[in-house]
Design a protein around this motif. Structure first.
Motif, mmCIF file in Angstrom:
data_model
loop_
_atom_site.group_PDB
_atom_site.id
_atom_site.type_symbol
_atom_site.label_atom_id
_atom_site.label_comp_id
_atom_site.label_asym_id
_atom_site.label_seq_id
_atom_site.Cartn_x
_atom_site.Cartn_y
_atom_site.Cartn_z
ATOM 1 N N TRP A 1 65.956 -24.170 -71.393
ATOM 2 C CA TRP A 1 65.443 -24.795 -72.618
ATOM 3 C C TRP A 1 64.406 -25.817 -72.186
ATOM 4 O O TRP A 1 64.735 -26.922 -71.772
ATOM 5 N N ARG B 1 59.947 -26.942 -72.604
ATOM 6 C CA ARG B 1 58.672 -26.787 -73.263
ATOM 7 C C ARG B 1 58.894 -26.220 -74.677
ATOM 8 O O ARG B 1 58.227 -25.300 -75.109
ATOM 9 N N GLY B 2 59.911 -26.787 -75.358
ATOM 10 C CA GLY B 2 60.077 -26.538 -76.783
ATOM 11 C C GLY B 2 60.949 -25.383 -77.201
ATOM 12 O O GLY B 2 61.275 -25.260 -78.369
ATOM 13 N N ARG B 3 61.323 -24.511 -76.274
ATOM 14 C CA ARG B 3 62.206 -23.420 -76.708
ATOM 15 C C ARG B 3 62.956 -22.799 -75.526
ATOM 16 O O ARG B 3 62.694 -23.144 -74.371
ATOM 17 N N ASP C 1 63.140 -32.883 -69.888
ATOM 18 C CA ASP C 1 63.099 -32.618 -71.326
ATOM 19 C C ASP C 1 63.912 -33.623 -72.133
ATOM 20 O O ASP C 1 63.916 -33.566 -73.370
ATOM 21 N N GLN D 1 68.940 -27.536 -82.501
ATOM 22 C CA GLN D 1 67.534 -27.380 -82.096
ATOM 23 C C GLN D 1 67.341 -26.185 -81.151
ATOM 24 O O GLN D 1 66.401 -25.421 -81.286
#
Ligand code: FAD
Length: 483
Positions: A108, A110-112, A349, A403
């Motif tokens: 998980w 860079r956003g995804r 992150d 998320q």
């Protein structure tokens, strides 16, 4: 011949007594070696295992979640290291060995959620195409990683050790280090790759660099997993605690005394200087030899009087605390396909969770149909989760799962397993420290020391260390009849 608990021992010449302190997998493996593998022609010694906790197994435990069991600590072991499979075979468990049904791990970042790059060796890329496809690093990060192919060789300092993170950053750049290597290798140790010892945690990298200028090429030629090489991880049908229950059953069948709720408070040489007295709240236990198989901070306290320099070195090993959050959801509440074994979360992150294992995808059939169980890890070196309450941990992890995975509903059941000071940190110079500890312990006759803080945190490494320590003290016992 010594006796235990003040009870008179068998009259005349008899079996020596070995006390094993700690009934985690290391101590149980030591007891197994002593009880099941005496030297040829010799009877097995009397073995007494003293365990502080209410149950044996230490960090291998079946936790309770919503009325059923889930691994609450270790859930699998590396198949490549032979000691785990070998012990299972000796215990007649080979038919119950089970490979995870899902192996594809994600990250998980860079956003995804993105697939972890193909061809990683301890998190280090051996394939630029795999790295590019995963999207775990940016185009710039990828370009920097490619420089590994042309950069001059990286010198490993005299003494043979350096931080894994420093080496990886030098070869591939910081993005690969932070977003791929750190979550994977760091995750195994709940540590940070910039502090972890190359020699102790990733010797394959040093070996590849010794023969190749490029780490990528070296790993591709020498270290990358071969297709069809068999499963990387194994567990046992029903859960890894099956290893503990079988081991305990077999030990008891061989007459090994296992005493739970019996913490050893002090370890002293017997007045005649030939044996040991172990102090517990219930009284003393006398033994001819001792294997200490407890976490390093406890071991340091126990051996301090007899091996002070080894004890000081043990006490200096840092540890990280983790919490394992077990969550059960209705399958319909999980907003994405569970097409893998779970995901890792890089420190950069900035999340609370460090990893999320998709338990029911890895081990289908262990839980009722229609239920999804996740095991979420929280905490690593420098991020101690112990001050957080269970409610807060579950709530924060729940928000992060919304998320990452689109899970909207609250869990149907949750449990938090706390593992304070559970992960020894193999920092730069660790192997030299362990060598010094071993010299200090070897100078004390009838003392053995083993456990995750020394030569490997994984279950097979602990088994191997327990068995080796048992063999060492066994070799020092007088043959039966000579006592
Ligand atoms: C959450 C988690 C997940 C993990 N996942 C994996 C995995 O999937 N695969 C893998 O290979 N490894 C995994 N590990 C690591 C592995 O489980 C451990 O390194 C290993 O089980 C340690 O075994 P041990 O016997 O050395 O120590 P422990 O399991 O800690 O056992 C030591 C025992 O000593 C006892 N003790 C303490 N003080 C005293 C005393 N004074 N007197 C008597 N007894 C005492 C303790 O109660 C304990 O039972 C994981 C660890 C954790 C915490």
């Amino acid at each position: 011949m010594s006796s235990a608990d003040g009870r008179p021992g068998p009259p005349g010449k008899g079996r020596p007594t070995v006390a094993v302190v700690g009934a985690g997998v290391t101590g149980l493996a030591a007891a197994w070696e002593l009880a099941a593998h005496p030297p040829p022609g010799e009877p097995a010694p009397r073995v007494v295992v003293l365990e502080a906790g209410a149950r044996p197994g230490g960090k291998i435990v079946a936790a309770e979640l919503g009325g059923g069991p889930v691994d609450g600590g270790a859930d699998a072991f590396v198949a490549r290291a032979p000691a785990g499979v070998e012990l299972c075979r000796e215990l007649g468990l080979d038919g119950e060995l089970q490979a995870p049904a899902a192996n594809r791990a994600l990250v998980w970042t860079r956003g995804r959620l993105r697939p972890l790059p193909q061809g990683l060796v301890l998190g280090v890329p051996s394939d630029l195409v795999g790295l590019a496809r995963s999207g775990a690093v940016s185009a710039r990060g990828l370009a920097r990683a490619a420089l590994d192919l042309v950069l001059p060789p990286t010198a490993i300092p005299a003494g043979g050790d350096m931080a894994v993170g420093a080496l990886v950053a030098a070869r591939f750049g910081r993005e690969v280090q932070e977003r791929v290597v750190d979550p994977l290798l760091g995750g195994i140790h709940a540590g940070r790759s910039e502090r972890l010892s190359l020699a102790a945690t990733a010797p394959q990298l040093a070996a590849a660099l010794a023969r190749h200028r490029s780490l990528l090429v070296g790993l591709r030629r020498e270290g990358a997993p071969q297709p069809g090489a068999g499963p990387v991880f194994l567990s046992l049908a029903g859960g890894l605690d099956r290893l503990v229950t079988r081991l305990v059953g077999e030990l008891r069948a061989r007459g090994v005394e296992l005493r739970p709720a019996c913490p050893v408070q002090a370890l002293e040489r017997s007045p005649d200087g030939r044996g040991w007295t172990l102090r517990t709240p219930g009284g003393t236990v006398a033994a001819d030899a001792v294997v200490v198989a407890v976490p390093a901070p406890v071991a340091a306290g126990l051996i301090g009087a007899v091996a002070p320099s080894a004890a000081a070195e043990l006490a200096a090993i840092e540890h990280a605390s983790v919490a394992l959050v077990l969550l059960a959801y209705a399958a319909g509440d999980v907003g994405r396909p569970l097409d893998g074994s779970g995901f890792l979360v890089p420190r950069v992150d900035g999340r609370l969770m460090t990893a999320c294992s998709w338990y029911t995808s890895k081990w289908p059939g262990r839980r009722p149909a229609g239920e999804v169980v996740l095991r979420v890890s929280v905490g690593r070196w420098g991020q101690d989760p112990m001050a957080l309450g269970d409610t807060e941990i579950v709530a924060r992890v729940g928000r992060e799962l919304t998320q990452a995975m689109g899970i909207a509903a609250p869990p149907a059941a949750s449990a938090v397993m706390r593992w304070p000071e559970a992960f020894p940190q193999y920092t730069v110079g660790h192997l030299d420290r362990v060598a010094r500890i071993e010299v200090g312990v070897a100078a004390v006759p009838g003392l053995g020391l083993a456990g995750a803080a020394l030569r490997g945190v994984g279950v097979p490494a602990c088994i191997e260390q327990g068995r080796q320590a048992a063999r060492r003290v066994q070799a020092q016992l007088a043959p039966a009849g000579a006592a």
